[in-house]
Each structure stands twice: as C-alpha cells, then as structure tokens.
Design a protein around this motif. Structure first.
Motif, PDB file in Angstrom:
ATOM      1  N   VAL A   2      -5.363   5.589  -4.827  1.00  0.00           N
ATOM      2  CA  VAL A   2      -5.723   6.455  -5.894  1.00  0.00           C
ATOM      3  C   VAL A   2      -7.124   5.954  -6.520  1.00  0.00           C
ATOM      4  CG1 VAL A   2      -3.365   6.999  -6.446  1.00  0.00           C
ATOM      5  CG2 VAL A   2      -4.559   4.788  -6.769  1.00  0.00           C
ATOM      6  N   GLN A   3      -7.518   5.145  -6.080  1.00  0.00           N
ATOM      7  CA  GLN A   3      -8.792   4.098  -6.078  1.00  0.00           C
ATOM      8  C   GLN A   3     -10.130   4.938  -5.226  1.00  0.00           C
ATOM      9  OE1 GLN A   3      -8.967  -0.111  -6.442  1.00  0.00           O
ATOM     10  NE2 GLN A   3      -6.566  -0.110  -7.195  1.00  0.00           N
ATOM     11  N   ASP A   4      -9.267   5.491  -4.270  1.00  0.00           N
ATOM     12  CA  ASP A   4     -10.306   6.236  -4.022  1.00  0.00           C
ATOM     13  C   ASP A   4     -10.741   5.893  -2.305  1.00  0.00           C
ATOM     14  OD1 ASP A   4     -10.053   8.927  -3.786  1.00  0.00           O
ATOM     15  OD2 ASP A   4     -11.376   9.037  -5.779  1.00  0.00           O
ATOM     16  N   ALA A   5     -10.297   4.531  -2.434  1.00  0.00           N
ATOM     17  CA  ALA A   5     -11.195   3.617  -1.418  1.00  0.00           C
ATOM     18  C   ALA A   5     -11.047   4.134   0.085  1.00  0.00           C
ATOM     19  CB  ALA A   5      -9.843   2.335  -1.181  1.00  0.00           C
ATOM     20  N   ASP A   6     -11.940   4.285   0.460  1.00  0.00           N
ATOM     21  CA  ASP A   6     -11.994   4.709   2.509  1.00  0.00           C
ATOM     22  C   ASP A   6     -12.223   3.219   3.616  1.00  0.00           C
ATOM     23  OD1 ASP A   6     -14.466   4.181   1.346  1.00  0.00           O
ATOM     24  OD2 ASP A   6     -15.035   6.326   1.768  1.00  0.00           O
ATOM     25  N   VAL A   7     -12.286   2.102   2.190  1.00  0.00           N
ATOM     26  CA  VAL A   7     -12.276   1.214   3.800  1.00  0.00           C
ATOM     27  C   VAL A   7     -11.203   0.267   2.986  1.00  0.00           C
ATOM     28  CG1 VAL A   7     -13.718  -0.812   4.476  1.00  0.00           C
ATOM     29  CG2 VAL A   7     -14.951   1.355   4.354  1.00  0.00           C
ATOM     30  N   LEU A   8     -10.000  -0.330   3.747  1.00  0.00           N
ATOM     31  CA  LEU A   8      -9.317  -0.889   3.094  1.00  0.00           C
ATOM     32  C   LEU A   8      -8.606  -2.659   3.651  1.00  0.00           C
ATOM     33  CD1 LEU A   8      -8.316   2.106   2.656  1.00  0.00           C
ATOM     34  CD2 LEU A   8      -6.321   1.355   2.312  1.00  0.00           C
ATOM     35  N   LEU A   9      -9.014  -2.888   3.211  1.00  0.00           N
ATOM     36  CA  LEU A   9      -8.582  -4.701   4.203  1.00  0.00           C
ATOM     37  C   LEU A   9      -7.315  -4.901   3.374  1.00  0.00           C
ATOM     38  CD1 LEU A   9     -12.199  -4.852   2.741  1.00  0.00           C
ATOM     39  CD2 LEU A   9     -11.801  -4.790   5.032  1.00  0.00           C
ATOM     40  N   LEU A  10      -6.420  -5.420   4.353  1.00  0.00           N
ATOM     41  CA  LEU A  10      -5.503  -6.083   4.163  1.00  0.00           C
ATOM     42  C   LEU A  10      -4.780  -6.760   4.566  1.00  0.00           C
ATOM     43  CD1 LEU A  10      -2.942  -1.950   4.934  1.00  0.00           C
ATOM     44  CD2 LEU A  10      -4.512  -3.154   2.641  1.00  0.00           C
ATOM     45  N   ASP A  11      -4.547  -7.518   3.525  1.00  0.00           N
ATOM     46  CA  ASP A  11      -4.145  -9.553   3.973  1.00  0.00           C
ATOM     47  C   ASP A  11      -2.834  -9.680   4.358  1.00  0.00           C
ATOM     48  OD1 ASP A  11      -4.886 -11.433   4.924  1.00  0.00           O
ATOM     49  OD2 ASP A  11      -5.921 -12.479   3.052  1.00  0.00           O
ATOM     50  N   GLU A  12      -2.531  -9.641   5.819  1.00  0.00           N
ATOM     51  CA  GLU A  12      -1.233  -9.697   5.879  1.00  0.00           C
ATOM     52  C   GLU A  12      -0.467  -8.933   5.316  1.00  0.00           C
ATOM     53  OE1 GLU A  12      -0.080 -14.267   6.528  1.00  0.00           O
ATOM     54  OE2 GLU A  12      -2.651 -14.687   6.760  1.00  0.00           O
ATOM     55  N   PRO A  13      -0.656  -7.998   5.149  1.00  0.00           N
ATOM     56  CA  PRO A  13       0.397  -7.102   5.017  1.00  0.00           C
ATOM     57  C   PRO A  13       1.771  -7.031   4.839  1.00  0.00           C
ATOM     58  CG  PRO A  13      -1.286  -5.390   6.096  1.00  0.00           C
ATOM     59  CD  PRO A  13      -1.361  -6.813   6.040  1.00  0.00           C
ATOM     60  N   VAL A  14       2.170  -7.169   6.005  1.00  0.00           N
ATOM     61  CA  VAL A  14       3.216  -7.093   6.717  1.00  0.00           C
ATOM     62  C   VAL A  14       4.905  -8.859   6.627  1.00  0.00           C
ATOM     63  CG1 VAL A  14       3.038  -5.450   8.088  1.00  0.00           C
ATOM     64  CG2 VAL A  14       2.919  -6.992   9.369  1.00  0.00           C
ATOM     65  N   ALA A  15       3.287  -9.679   6.443  1.00  0.00           N
ATOM     66  CA  ALA A  15       4.208 -10.703   6.067  1.00  0.00           C
ATOM     67  C   ALA A  15       5.419 -11.140   5.799  1.00  0.00           C
ATOM     68  CB  ALA A  15       3.253 -12.098   5.453  1.00  0.00           C
ATOM     69  N   GLY A  16       6.865 -11.195   6.108  1.00  0.00           N
ATOM     70  CA  GLY A  16       7.863 -11.284   5.192  1.00  0.00           C
ATOM     71  C   GLY A  16       8.408 -10.023   5.093  1.00  0.00           C
ATOM     72  N   MET A  17       8.102  -8.850   5.637  1.00  0.00           N
ATOM     73  CA  MET A  17       9.135  -7.864   6.024  1.00  0.00           C
ATOM     74  C   MET A  17       9.932  -7.831   7.320  1.00  0.00           C
ATOM     75  SD  MET A  17       6.124  -5.009   5.468  1.00  0.00           S
ATOM     76  CE  MET A  17       4.918  -4.519   4.313  1.00  0.00           C
ATOM     77  N   SER A  18      10.700  -6.649   6.905  1.00  0.00           N
ATOM     78  CA  SER A  18      11.900  -6.578   8.042  1.00  0.00           C
ATOM     79  C   SER A  18      10.738  -6.218   9.024  1.00  0.00           C
ATOM     80  CB  SER A  18      13.274  -6.087   7.783  1.00  0.00           C
ATOM     81  OG  SER A  18      12.422  -4.276   7.682  1.00  0.00           O
ATOM     82  N   HIS A  19      11.704  -5.753  10.650  1.00  0.00           N
ATOM     83  CA  HIS A  19      10.996  -4.719  11.259  1.00  0.00           C
ATOM     84  C   HIS A  19      10.620  -3.731  11.114  1.00  0.00           C
ATOM     85  CE1 HIS A  19      10.521  -4.110  15.658  1.00  0.00           C
ATOM     86  NE2 HIS A  19      11.102  -2.957  15.468  1.00  0.00           N
ATOM     87  N   GLU A  20      11.783  -3.146  10.237  1.00  0.00           N
ATOM     88  CA  GLU A  20      12.231  -1.634   9.951  1.00  0.00           C
ATOM     89  C   GLU A  20      10.913  -1.662   8.985  1.00  0.00           C
ATOM     90  OE1 GLU A  20      14.413  -3.825   9.776  1.00  0.00           O
ATOM     91  OE2 GLU A  20      15.120  -2.632  11.881  1.00  0.00           O
ATOM     92  N   GLU A  21      10.442  -2.395   8.144  1.00  0.00           N
ATOM     93  CA  GLU A  21       9.226  -2.343   7.032  1.00  0.00           C
ATOM     94  C   GLU A  21       8.045  -2.388   7.656  1.00  0.00           C
ATOM     95  OE1 GLU A  21      10.849  -4.514   2.760  1.00  0.00           O
ATOM     96  OE2 GLU A  21      10.320  -4.905   4.459  1.00  0.00           O
ATOM     97  N   ARG A  22       8.054  -3.486   8.619  1.00  0.00           N
ATOM     98  CA  ARG A  22       6.206  -3.429   9.993  1.00  0.00           C
ATOM     99  C   ARG A  22       6.192  -2.319  10.497  1.00  0.00           C
ATOM    100  NH1 ARG A  22       5.733  -9.520  11.507  1.00  0.00           N
ATOM    101  NH2 ARG A  22       6.582 -10.382   9.736  1.00  0.00           N
ATOM    102  N   GLU A  23       7.490  -1.703  10.714  1.00  0.00           N
ATOM    103  CA  GLU A  23       6.779  -0.152  11.739  1.00  0.00           C
ATOM    104  C   GLU A  23       6.680   0.702  10.201  1.00  0.00           C
ATOM    105  OE1 GLU A  23       8.683   1.156  15.061  1.00  0.00           O
ATOM    106  OE2 GLU A  23       7.853  -0.940  14.965  1.00  0.00           O
ATOM    107  N   GLU A  24       7.414   0.735   9.394  1.00  0.00           N
ATOM    108  CA  GLU A  24       7.137   1.725   8.537  1.00  0.00           C
ATOM    109  C   GLU A  24       5.562   1.636   7.904  1.00  0.00           C
ATOM    110  OE1 GLU A  24       9.533   3.135   5.355  1.00  0.00           O
ATOM    111  OE2 GLU A  24      11.168   2.292   6.165  1.00  0.00           O
ATOM    112  N   THR A  25       5.244   0.089   7.947  1.00  0.00           N
ATOM    113  CA  THR A  25       3.830   0.327   7.443  1.00  0.00           C
ATOM    114  C   THR A  25       2.672   0.525   8.507  1.00  0.00           C
ATOM    115  OG1 THR A  25       5.065  -1.647   6.604  1.00  0.00           O
ATOM    116  CG2 THR A  25       3.079  -1.723   6.411  1.00  0.00           C
TER     117      THR A  25
END
Ligand SMILES: Nc1ncnc2c1ncn2[C@@H]1O[C@H](COP(=O)(O)OP(=O)(O)O)[C@@H](O)[C@H]1O
Ligand SMILES: [Mg+2]
Length: 270
Positions: free
Chosen positions: A177-200
C-alpha cells in the motif's frame, strides 16, 4: 567497472518487456562499524521481475546491506533506483522512492487491526486524527493488498494476535500500500511452518512480477523452490551470483557453507 563473475541472470517471471527494467543498481557499497567492514564493496544489479535470494552465513552482512540500502546505516558507494541516487537520503525519502523493507522481527502495530495497520502504511502524510478515525470506505489499494496477502477475512483482527506468518504477510501488505516496488525482506519465512513458507513463496511470486523482491534467507529448500536468482554474501563480499543451479554448483559457495555452522543446517535441509 568490472563485470560480475557470472552474467546477470534474466528474470524469468513477470513483466520485464523491454521497459526500463533496471530497478536497483548497487555499486561498491561499503559499511564500516568502528573499523570493521561489514559490507565490503558490494555490486548488485536487480531487475524488475527478479525474485533474488540473498544468502550467506550468519554475520555475512545481509541485514547490514539491507540497512544501508534503506538508509538505516551510513554507507559509501552508490545505490540508484531507476537512475536516482538513494545513498545519503533519509529513511523516509528512500521509502518514498518505492524501496520498502521488512525486519527480522515483525514490526506491525500490535494493538491495531490489520486494516488500521494498512491504513497507517497508506496514509503517510495524513493527520493522526484522520488515521485513527475508522474509515467508512476502504481505499482500493488497501482492498487490493488485503486480497493479495490473503488477509481480507482478518481485516478487523488485532495484528498482535496474528500468527507469525500472517504478521509477515501484513508487513508485506503494508509495503504494497506504500507503493513499494523494490521490496527487501529480511528472513521473512523464519519461524514459519512448511505450509506458511509455501504460501509466502507464492505471495512473493504474485507481487514480484512487476516489482523487484530481495529475500534474505537461510532455507535452501525455499530458495530452490522460488528464487529466480541468487546472490551469496560472505564476510561482506559477494562471492557468487547466478541461478540456483549455478550457485549450488559453485565450489566457493560450498566451501563457505561447509566452513560454518550454517552448513550443517543447509546439508540437513537439502
Ligand atoms: N550496529 C552494528 N555495530 C557493529 N557491528 C555490527 C552492527 N550491525 C552489524 N554488525 C556486524 O556486522 C556483521 C554483519 O552483520 P549482519 O549484517 O547482521 O549479518 P547477517 O544479517 O548476514 O547475519 C556482523 O559481524 C555484525 O556483528
Ligand atoms: Mg541478518
């Protein structure tokens, strides 16, 4: 200017149809803390549609690199987005140029709802009073972000009680919603389940086609499944970049991973 060791990988996803596709160009980026060089002359070219994984052992300088690009730590060198120099600009100015990031620990407003969090992200520049008043109609870009992140049905839920995975998706929604078109994601799936990782991973693909997404990650399975290109950082330097196959076959990468505790995780996961 020296050429990268591997030719730049072409994005395989998304709308890079001959447009001005070079989104972020990092040249000779350097960050020093009290004489210790955490980022040591990094060159990176990130194209639209690229889902770039940034991997490397703990302490390699991945977070510091993201901090430098987003203005949180002073750095030398050059970071341009579509030709505009970002280095030396204030954090909010860099954000306004469309460069957004998430942190290793989620940084949503826990006491506010999903919708209110998105509202605040969308409302930079509006008064606090306007923001706190419950909106009668939801802005179209917020509606879209809710849909993209799969959080529509949770819009009135307090962010603080969301599971970790959904908090990360909310943060990604806030960047959208901030209109970012370069996204830098620092370890976004750390601590996620396998399903959550897939969805991410699928979420990143959905949003990545028209943007540039950099994912700092340790999970090699996740990288193999979703990366369009990979950069390996070790001791502040880029030691390899290329496709997943090229990176996995690279002897220097294997050596770096074998020499660290991260190697054990990598090998276990493989
Ligand atoms: N604010 C700081 N002051 C001093 N040293 C720091 C600071 N931030 C990071 N470092 C050091 O810089 C190196 C890279 O850290 P970091 O970028 O967090 O690595 P990574 O994210 O790859 O695990 C590490 O040795 C870390 O201790
Ligand atoms: Mg880190």
């Amino acid at each position: 200017m020296t050429e990268p060791r591997h030719p730049e990988p072409q994005p395989t996803l998304g709308g890079n149809a001959g447009m001005s596709s070079q989104y972020l160009e990092i040249r000779d980026l350097r960050v020093t803390f009290d004489g210790f060089t955490a980022v040591d002359g990094v060159n990176l070219t990130l194209l639209q549609g690229d889902l770039r994984f940034l991997i490397g052992p703990n302490g390699a300088g991945k977070t510091t690199l993201v901090d430098a690009v987003t203005g949180l730590v002073p750095a030398t060198g050059s970071v341009t987005k579509s030709g505009v120099e970002l280095l030396g600009s204030k954090v909010h100015k860099i954000a306004r140029q469309g460069v957004g990031r998430t942190f290793q620990t989620a940084s949503v407003f826990e006491d506010l709802t999903v919708l209110q969090n998105l509202d605040i992200a969308a409302g930079a520049g509006r008064s606090a009073l306007t923001l706190l008043r419950r909106r009668k109609s939801v802005l179209p870009q917020i509606e879209e972000a809710l849909e993209t992140t799969g959080l529509s049905h949770l819009r009135d839920r307090k962010a603080g009680i969301l599971p970790h995975g959904q908090k990360q998706w909310l943060e990604i929604g806030m960047l959208l919603v901030q209109d970012a078109d370069v996204l830098l994601l620092d370890e976004p799936v750390a601590g996620m389940s396998h399903e959550e990782r897939e969805e991410t991973g699928h979420l990143l693909r959905r949003i990545g086609a028209e943007r540039t997404v950099v994912v700092v990650e340790h999970d090699m399975d996740f990288m193999r499944a979703f990366a369009t290109s990979v950069t390996v950082l070790a001791r502040g330097k880029v030691i390899a970049d290329g496709s997943v196959e090229e990176i996995q076959a690279d002897p220097m990468v294997q050596q770096v991973y074998l020499g660290t505790t991260a190697a054990a995780d990598v090998l276990e996961e493989a």
